[in-house]
Scaffold this motif. Structure first.
Motif, PDB file in Angstrom:
ATOM      1  N   MET A   1       0.854  -1.185   0.000  1.00  0.00           N
ATOM      2  CA  MET A   1       0.000   0.000   0.000  1.00  0.00           C
ATOM      3  C   MET A   1       0.895   1.242   0.000  1.00  0.00           C
ATOM      4  O   MET A   1       1.660   1.471   0.926  1.00  0.00           O
ATOM      5  CB  MET A   1      -0.895  -0.006   1.251  1.00  0.00           C
ATOM      6  N   LYS A   2       0.810   2.031  -1.069  1.00  0.00           N
ATOM      7  CA  LYS A   2       1.631   3.241  -1.172  1.00  0.00           C
ATOM      8  C   LYS A   2       1.207   4.240  -0.105  1.00  0.00           C
ATOM      9  O   LYS A   2       0.030   4.575   0.034  1.00  0.00           O
ATOM     10  CB  LYS A   2       1.458   3.874  -2.554  1.00  0.00           C
ATOM     11  N   THR A   3       2.180   4.718   0.662  1.00  0.00           N
ATOM     12  CA  THR A   3       1.898   5.605   1.795  1.00  0.00           C
ATOM     13  C   THR A   3       2.828   6.806   1.745  1.00  0.00           C
ATOM     14  O   THR A   3       4.009   6.681   1.434  1.00  0.00           O
ATOM     15  CB  THR A   3       2.093   4.852   3.131  1.00  0.00           C
ATOM     16  N   ILE A   4       2.273   7.970   2.057  1.00  0.00           N
ATOM     17  CA  ILE A   4       3.071   9.190   2.169  1.00  0.00           C
ATOM     18  C   ILE A   4       3.170   9.550   3.647  1.00  0.00           C
ATOM     19  O   ILE A   4       2.174   9.574   4.365  1.00  0.00           O
ATOM     20  CB  ILE A   4       2.421  10.359   1.390  1.00  0.00           C
ATOM     21  N   GLY A   5       4.378   9.823   4.099  1.00  0.00           N
ATOM     22  CA  GLY A   5       4.578  10.210   5.476  1.00  0.00           C
ATOM     23  C   GLY A   5       5.579  11.342   5.588  1.00  0.00           C
ATOM     24  O   GLY A   5       6.057  11.870   4.581  1.00  0.00           O
ATOM     25  N   TYR A   6       5.867  11.727   6.825  1.00  0.00           N
ATOM     26  CA  TYR A   6       6.948  12.662   7.119  1.00  0.00           C
ATOM     27  C   TYR A   6       7.958  11.905   7.973  1.00  0.00           C
ATOM     28  O   TYR A   6       7.589  11.292   8.987  1.00  0.00           O
ATOM     29  CB  TYR A   6       6.433  13.889   7.861  1.00  0.00           C
ATOM     30  N   ALA A   7       9.227  11.949   7.561  1.00  0.00           N
ATOM     31  CA  ALA A   7      10.258  11.166   8.228  1.00  0.00           C
ATOM     32  C   ALA A   7      11.471  12.010   8.566  1.00  0.00           C
ATOM     33  O   ALA A   7      11.803  12.966   7.863  1.00  0.00           O
ATOM     34  CB  ALA A   7      10.689   9.999   7.335  1.00  0.00           C
ATOM     35  N   ALA A   8      12.141  11.613   9.662  1.00  0.00           N
ATOM     36  CA  ALA A   8      13.491  12.109   9.958  1.00  0.00           C
ATOM     37  C   ALA A   8      14.473  11.112   9.370  1.00  0.00           C
ATOM     38  O   ALA A   8      14.300   9.893   9.520  1.00  0.00           O
ATOM     39  CB  ALA A   8      13.698  12.228  11.455  1.00  0.00           C
ATOM     40  N   HIS A   9      15.498  11.607   8.684  1.00  0.00           N
ATOM     41  CA  HIS A   9      16.501  10.726   8.086  1.00  0.00           C
ATOM     42  C   HIS A   9      17.801  10.707   8.876  1.00  0.00           C
ATOM     43  O   HIS A   9      18.702   9.925   8.584  1.00  0.00           O
ATOM     44  CB  HIS A   9      16.761  11.134   6.631  1.00  0.00           C
ATOM     45  N   SER A  10      17.902  11.557   9.877  1.00  0.00           N
ATOM     46  CA  SER A  10      19.033  11.550  10.797  1.00  0.00           C
ATOM     47  C   SER A  10      18.631  12.347  12.026  1.00  0.00           C
ATOM     48  O   SER A  10      17.588  13.021  12.034  1.00  0.00           O
ATOM     49  CB  SER A  10      20.283  12.155  10.159  1.00  0.00           C
ATOM     50  N   SER A  11      19.461  12.312  13.051  1.00  0.00           N
ATOM     51  CA  SER A  11      19.146  13.047  14.275  1.00  0.00           C
ATOM     52  C   SER A  11      19.224  14.552  14.075  1.00  0.00           C
ATOM     53  O   SER A  11      18.651  15.308  14.859  1.00  0.00           O
ATOM     54  CB  SER A  11      20.089  12.624  15.396  1.00  0.00           C
ATOM     55  N   GLU A  12      19.921  14.993  13.024  1.00  0.00           N
ATOM     56  CA  GLU A  12      20.077  16.431  12.778  1.00  0.00           C
ATOM     57  C   GLU A  12      19.093  16.976  11.753  1.00  0.00           C
ATOM     58  O   GLU A  12      18.942  18.189  11.614  1.00  0.00           O
ATOM     59  CB  GLU A  12      21.496  16.751  12.301  1.00  0.00           C
ATOM     60  N   SER A  13      18.425  16.088  11.012  1.00  0.00           N
ATOM     61  CA  SER A  13      17.601  16.554   9.897  1.00  0.00           C
ATOM     62  C   SER A  13      16.195  16.913  10.345  1.00  0.00           C
ATOM     63  O   SER A  13      15.658  16.344  11.309  1.00  0.00           O
ATOM     64  CB  SER A  13      17.520  15.476   8.816  1.00  0.00           C
ATOM     65  N   ASP A  14      15.594  17.875   9.642  1.00  0.00           N
ATOM     66  CA  ASP A  14      14.177  18.141   9.822  1.00  0.00           C
ATOM     67  C   ASP A  14      13.370  16.967   9.283  1.00  0.00           C
ATOM     68  O   ASP A  14      13.849  16.180   8.448  1.00  0.00           O
ATOM     69  CB  ASP A  14      13.772  19.405   9.052  1.00  0.00           C
ATOM     70  N   LEU A  15      12.121  16.841   9.737  1.00  0.00           N
ATOM     71  CA  LEU A  15      11.221  15.872   9.126  1.00  0.00           C
ATOM     72  C   LEU A  15      10.818  16.388   7.749  1.00  0.00           C
ATOM     73  O   LEU A  15      10.600  17.590   7.561  1.00  0.00           O
ATOM     74  CB  LEU A  15       9.982  15.659   9.997  1.00  0.00           C
ATOM     75  N   ALA A  16      10.705  15.475   6.798  1.00  0.00           N
ATOM     76  CA  ALA A  16      10.408  15.846   5.423  1.00  0.00           C
ATOM     77  C   ALA A  16       9.534  14.771   4.781  1.00  0.00           C
ATOM     78  O   ALA A  16       9.507  13.624   5.252  1.00  0.00           O
ATOM     79  CB  ALA A  16      11.705  16.017   4.636  1.00  0.00           C
TER      80      ALA A  16
END
Length: 350
Positions: A1-16
């Protein structure tokens, strides 16, 4: 099931924005379109790896309200179109003594978190409620009382059960003398729930600025913890203290406030505290305890209680794109008292 979310990719990055695939429902699964997701301090800690266990990419969110879109062939409790909720857990072993006691949060084999956990079948990292869809085992899906405003229910799935569970465990009820330390997301729910249980509620605050809010939420008194004379007069005044402060702090000022055989329960800070003096504990059989969310049976009980008593958190609705600003504000305690994301604002593509 294709899903769109907001994720952090590192401890320093904003969620995107982040696109990923949810699994197809297994026979015992419920598929849910997410309508609202609460923002918890744990989301911030995990995204920024404050506890040292984050797995990236990380899609936070464990205060979820949504609508059922599909059910597996073995599902019996839910049907398409039903409004449901998902909290901090999405699985546990289901066969240990704690699971049999409906304490899945203390599962001997380790419970599976709604995010930043390992799927018990595939081992894949779980992705949370900052997303358009989620698929959850039937036993970990909850019913939402029809009379509650679905836009404000989400924080009950963490802030609500985190404060309700220890009050039930230590038998808070009519006539109980309860103090609440900290008047944030957890604390304001503790005040509402304790008051609805019939307790006499006092808010412990470092400054008098929160007195009106405390009374409006259901407290009967405010005790200023920096007022040494007032604190001395309040010695042995409480049967139960719930400490919701989520950062390093000192318990010693609060221990004299406990009556004999009374309990202070920590539900906020995960980590070290100021060294505690044992004299008040030993000489009046006082207790310091901890409590982690609640099991699924108790969480449903909490939702039903809130439905009967018309208890809802105080919320500020935000768009998904405002999550990083919300995190910054949450660090400054600039929210009254819980952010909730309206998932209708999720971008259509990532």
């Amino acid at each position: 099931m294709k899903t769109i979310g907001y994720a952090a990719h590192s401890s320093e990055s904003d969620l995107a924005p982040f696109a990923f695939d949810r699994r197809d429902p297994r026979p015992n699964d419920v598929a849910i379109d997410i309508l609202y997701c609460g923002v918890c301090h744990s989301d911030l800690h995990t995204a920024r790896n404050d506890w040292g266990n984050a797995v990236y990419p990380c899609v936070p969110g464990h205060e979820i309200v949504g609508r059922v879109t599909a059910v597996g062939s073995d599902v019996t409790k839910f049907e398409v179109g039903q409004t449901v909720a998902v909290g901090c857990l999405v699985d546990s072993c289901q066969h240990c003594d704690q699971c049999h006691k409906d304490h899945e949060q203390y599962c001997r084999e380790g419970w599976t978190g709604t995010y930043n956990g390992a799927d018990r079948i595939t081992g894949e990292n779980t992705m949370g409620g900052y997303s358009t869809h989620i698929v959850v085992r039937e036993e970990f899906v909850l019913s939402v009382p029809d009379n509650l405003d679905v836009a404000r229910v989400a924080p009950l799935l963490c802030a609500g059960i985190t404060t309700y569970s220890p009050m039930r465990e230590w038998n808070v009820g009519p006539g109980s003398r309860v103090a609440v330390v900290g008047l944030g997301g957890l604390g304001h729910m503790a005040v509402k729930i304790a008051a609805a249980m019939g307790a006499h509620v006092t808010v412990l605050s470092r400054s008098p600025g929160k007195e009106k809010d405390a009374i409006d939420l259901g407290a009967e008194a405010v005790l200023i913890s920096t007022d040494e004379a007032a604190m001395a007069r309040a010695a042995s005044s409480f049967d139960f203290i719930i400490d919701t402060v989520p950062v390093y702090h000192d318990l010693n000022p609060y221990l004299p406030l406990l009556d004999t055989d009374a309990t202070l329960v920590i539900v906020g800070q995960v980590g070290p505290l100021v060294e505690t003096h044992t004299f008040p504990l030993i000489f009046a059989r006082k207790r310091i305890a901890g409590s982690l969310i609640g099991g699924l049976k108790e969480t449903q009980e909490m939702l039903d209680f809130c439905g009967r008593m018309n208890i809802l958190p105080e919320c500020e609705m935000i768009a998904m794109g405002d999550i990083n600003t919300a995190y910054d504000r949450m660090e400054k305690s600039d929210v009254r008292y819980r952010f909730v994301i309206d998932m209708a604002t999720m971008p259509a593509a990532a």
